[in-house]
Design a protein around this motif. Structure first.
Motif, mmCIF file in Angstrom:
data_model
loop_
_atom_site.group_PDB
_atom_site.id
_atom_site.type_symbol
_atom_site.label_atom_id
_atom_site.label_comp_id
_atom_site.label_asym_id
_atom_site.label_seq_id
_atom_site.Cartn_x
_atom_site.Cartn_y
_atom_site.Cartn_z
ATOM 1 N N ALA A 128 8.380 3.858 -6.370
ATOM 2 C CA ALA A 128 7.952 3.037 -7.509
ATOM 3 C C ALA A 128 6.669 3.593 -8.115
ATOM 4 O O ALA A 128 5.883 4.259 -7.433
ATOM 5 C CB ALA A 128 7.737 1.595 -7.049
ATOM 6 N N PRO A 129 6.421 3.350 -9.397
ATOM 7 C CA PRO A 129 5.175 3.820 -10.015
ATOM 8 C C PRO A 129 3.961 3.213 -9.318
ATOM 9 O O PRO A 129 3.956 2.033 -8.963
ATOM 10 C CB PRO A 129 5.291 3.329 -11.467
ATOM 11 C CG PRO A 129 6.761 3.121 -11.679
ATOM 12 C CD PRO A 129 7.313 2.697 -10.364
ATOM 13 N N ASP A 130 2.943 4.017 -9.130
ATOM 14 C CA ASP A 130 1.715 3.570 -8.481
ATOM 15 C C ASP A 130 0.748 3.063 -9.543
ATOM 16 O O ASP A 130 0.216 3.875 -10.322
ATOM 17 C CB ASP A 130 1.095 4.718 -7.690
ATOM 18 C CG ASP A 130 -0.160 4.296 -6.941
ATOM 19 O OD1 ASP A 130 -0.445 3.077 -6.912
ATOM 20 O OD2 ASP A 130 -0.851 5.166 -6.387
ATOM 21 N N PRO A 131 0.482 1.767 -9.610
ATOM 22 C CA PRO A 131 -0.413 1.251 -10.663
ATOM 23 C C PRO A 131 -1.850 1.724 -10.499
ATOM 24 O O PRO A 131 -2.616 1.727 -11.467
ATOM 25 C CB PRO A 131 -0.299 -0.268 -10.501
ATOM 26 C CG PRO A 131 0.110 -0.475 -9.082
ATOM 27 C CD PRO A 131 0.985 0.693 -8.733
ATOM 28 N N LEU A 132 -2.251 2.124 -9.308
ATOM 29 C CA LEU A 132 -3.632 2.557 -9.079
ATOM 30 C C LEU A 132 -3.827 4.041 -9.324
ATOM 31 O O LEU A 132 -4.966 4.523 -9.303
ATOM 32 C CB LEU A 132 -4.045 2.229 -7.630
ATOM 33 C CG LEU A 132 -3.970 0.759 -7.242
ATOM 34 C CD1 LEU A 132 -4.383 0.569 -5.790
ATOM 35 C CD2 LEU A 132 -4.855 -0.082 -8.161
ATOM 36 N N SER A 137 0.811 -1.214 0.000
ATOM 37 C CA SER A 137 0.000 0.000 0.000
ATOM 38 C C SER A 137 0.846 1.267 0.000
ATOM 39 O O SER A 137 0.319 2.363 -0.189
ATOM 40 C CB SER A 137 -0.928 0.011 1.221
ATOM 41 O OG SER A 137 -0.187 0.062 2.425
ATOM 42 N N TYR A 138 2.162 1.137 0.212
ATOM 43 C CA TYR A 138 3.051 2.303 0.204
ATOM 44 C C TYR A 138 3.719 2.504 -1.152
ATOM 45 O O TYR A 138 4.535 3.412 -1.295
ATOM 46 C CB TYR A 138 4.132 2.146 1.289
ATOM 47 C CG TYR A 138 3.581 2.207 2.684
ATOM 48 C CD1 TYR A 138 3.580 3.394 3.406
ATOM 49 C CD2 TYR A 138 3.043 1.075 3.295
ATOM 50 C CE1 TYR A 138 3.062 3.455 4.687
ATOM 51 C CE2 TYR A 138 2.519 1.124 4.569
ATOM 52 C CZ TYR A 138 2.537 2.315 5.266
ATOM 53 O OH TYR A 138 2.014 2.373 6.525
ATOM 54 N N ARG A 139 3.376 1.666 -2.121
ATOM 55 C CA ARG A 139 3.975 1.814 -3.447
ATOM 56 C C ARG A 139 3.612 3.183 -4.037
ATOM 57 O O ARG A 139 2.440 3.542 -4.132
ATOM 58 C CB ARG A 139 3.479 0.705 -4.377
ATOM 59 C CG ARG A 139 4.070 0.772 -5.779
ATOM 60 C CD ARG A 139 3.556 -0.369 -6.646
ATOM 61 N NE ARG A 139 4.015 -1.655 -6.131
ATOM 62 C CZ ARG A 139 5.194 -2.197 -6.412
ATOM 63 N NH1 ARG A 139 6.031 -1.542 -7.231
ATOM 64 N NH2 ARG A 139 5.534 -3.358 -5.914
ATOM 65 N N GLY A 140 4.619 3.928 -4.425
ATOM 66 C CA GLY A 140 4.391 5.245 -5.018
ATOM 67 C C GLY A 140 4.004 6.318 -4.026
ATOM 68 O O GLY A 140 3.601 7.416 -4.441
#
Length: 493
Positions: A451-455, A377-380
């Motif tokens: 990192a890029p956030d896919p959402l 959940s901390y991605r991006g």
């Protein structure tokens, strides 16, 4: 025999206790959440400032055997750190209290009571004062951990913490009782000479106290009981589930102030009372186990709070490592002894500040009623909230001991230098290897933040309390990294 009381020496403790009383009165007569919180924060800051202002060498409640309350620059540093930590955690708790997760009056009162125990513990000069102060620090946390209403995880964490802590206290008390039975001494300054001297047994010749099995059992029980408080392996199992089940600001307090209290108690008994030749090997073994297990298990964590919990276990190993080298300086004098104590104290200070900064960033990134959540959940996160993400990355890099986290880098260098000075090169090698292992998960999480956030989640505003604590903790960590001599001067007492 009458005792004179130095009220100036006791002033930080008075202020901390008065803060708890004022919080209750504010909650009773004003009944406004903001007023209660402001009173608690102001009291905590005032306690820290007074501890710094009156940091000269003083003592009170003295007998010929020693003094029960001793103030010096090191105790003032710890008392001030407790005050500022409590103020920071109170600010982090503002969104939690606003959401109605916990009643403001009771919450602030319990934190103020815990701060009082920490402030008194910093100056404890005998075993009774030390253990009572440590329990005053710990007791309110049983309730605070369980304050996430209607969650089974919070209740389970509170029960786990309560059971383990009660057992640790019983073990410590038994160890203190055995030492008193052998030496008839409670003051730390007189306990050390009594342990290395002779005692008379009924119907026999005098024997050296350290040669008695009762003495060895007392020392072992006291040290191991305090090892529970710092979550040293193998007495660490309570820490990850307790941190994960507690509200995030309470987890921040547990991982900083609570661990600081355990380190202070260990420092007091190891550096003043107990023979380093006996405690050194035990603490060295605990340090190796703690840093190795903490780092290896942290590699497999998928939840943020549990990762920070296992990280704090590993960091406790780095703090204990210099104390393990004290066996080579049994006279409590010399460069090796001074360097080891300075390294342990300074590493504790830097760890506490960086850990608080990390938790402040996590609080800012999460909803007030949420837990730490999964790492995914901390991605991006640093792309959505640039400054919070950068602060969390800096705190993690600092805990790893890499630049630009100068505070963490200096702390690890100080620990390795103290071990080399104390001719404990093998322990320095283990510290260095564990620092490399720690890079794997610290850097992994820091990279995940960018990192890029896919959402493609939208940018989120920073709650002002978390932003303030983040700014203060980051500024302090950077400042002491550039000026390490400031901490060294206080750490040497």
């Amino acid at each position: 025999m009458t005792q004179s009381v130095d009220h100036v020496a006791l002033l930080p403790g008075y202020l901390a206790a008065a803060t708890a009383v004022l919080v209750l009165l504010a909650d009773l007569f004003v009944a406004r959440r903001a007023v209660t919180l402001v009173v608690a924060v102001c009291g905590a800051v005032a306690t820290a400032v007074v501890a710094i202002v009156f940091s000269g060498a003083r003592a009170t409640f003295c007998l010929p055997e020693g003094c029960s309350y001793v103030v010096n620059s090191r105790s003032a540093l710890f008392a001030a750190l407790f005050g500022f930590l409590t103020a920071g955690v109170l600010l982090l708790s503002a969104p939690l209290l606003r959401a109605g997760v916990a009643p403001a009056g009771e919450y602030c009162f319990l934190l103020a009571c815990s701060m009082t125990g920490g402030v008194v513990l910093a100056s404890a000069g005998d075993l009774i004062t030390l253990i009572i102060a440590l329990e005053t620090l710990t007791l309110p946390l049983y309730v605070l951990v369980g304050m996430r209403r209607q969650t089974m995880e919070s209740a389970a964490a509170a029960v786990t913490f309560f059971v383990v802590s009660v057992v640790a206290t019983a073990v410590s008390l038994l160890g203190a009782a055995l030492l008193y039975a052998v030496t008839s001494r409670l003051h730390l300054s007189s306990l050390g000479p009594a342990l290395t001297g002779d005692v008379s047994l009924a119907g026999g010749d005098p024997v050296r106290a350290l040669d008695l099995p009762l003495t060895s059992a007392g020392i072992a029980l006291l040290v191991l009981g305090l090892a529970f408080k710092v979550a040293a392996v193998p007495f660490h199992a309570w820490a990850p589930p307790t941190y994960d089940g507690a509200p995030l600001p309470v987890a921040a307090y547990l991982s900083t102030a609570s661990k600081l209290g355990g380190v202070m108690a260990l420092l007091a008994v190891v550096t003043v009372a107990l023979p380093p030749a006996v405690t050194g090997p035990v603490l060295a073994a605990l340090a190796v186990l703690t840093m190795t297990v903490g780092n290896l298990v942290a590699l497999r964590q998928i939840r943020m709070t549990r990762l920070l919990a296992w990280s704090s276990v590993a960091q406790a190993g780095y703090i204990l490592a210099p104390l393990g080298a004290l066996a080579l300086s049994p006279g409590r004098t010399g460069e090796a002894f001074d360097t080891a104590i300075t390294a342990a104290v300074s590493y504790t200070v830097f760890f506490v500040v960086l850990e608080l900064g990390a938790f402040a960033a996590v609080v800012a990134l999460r909803e007030p009623t949420a837990d730490g959540g999964r790492l995914d959940s901390y991605r991006g996160a640093a792309r959505r909230t640039r400054w919070v993400g950068a602060a969390l990355a800096l705190a993690l890099i600092g805990l790893a001991g890499l630049p630009p986290g100068l505070a963490g880098l200096f702390a690890k260098v100080a620990v390795v230098r103290s071990l080399l000075t104390g001719s404990s090169g093998w322990l320095a090698v283990i510290v260095a290897l564990n620092a490399v292992i720690g890079l794997a998960y610290y850097v992994r999480v820091a990279a995940l933040l960018y990192a890029p956030d896919p959402l493609n989640r939208p940018t989120r505003a920073i709650p002002w309390p978390a932003a303030g604590v983040l700014a203060a903790a980051t500024a302090f960590a950077i400042a002491v990294g550039f000026a390490p001599q400031l901490v060294l001067n206080w750490a040497t007492g």
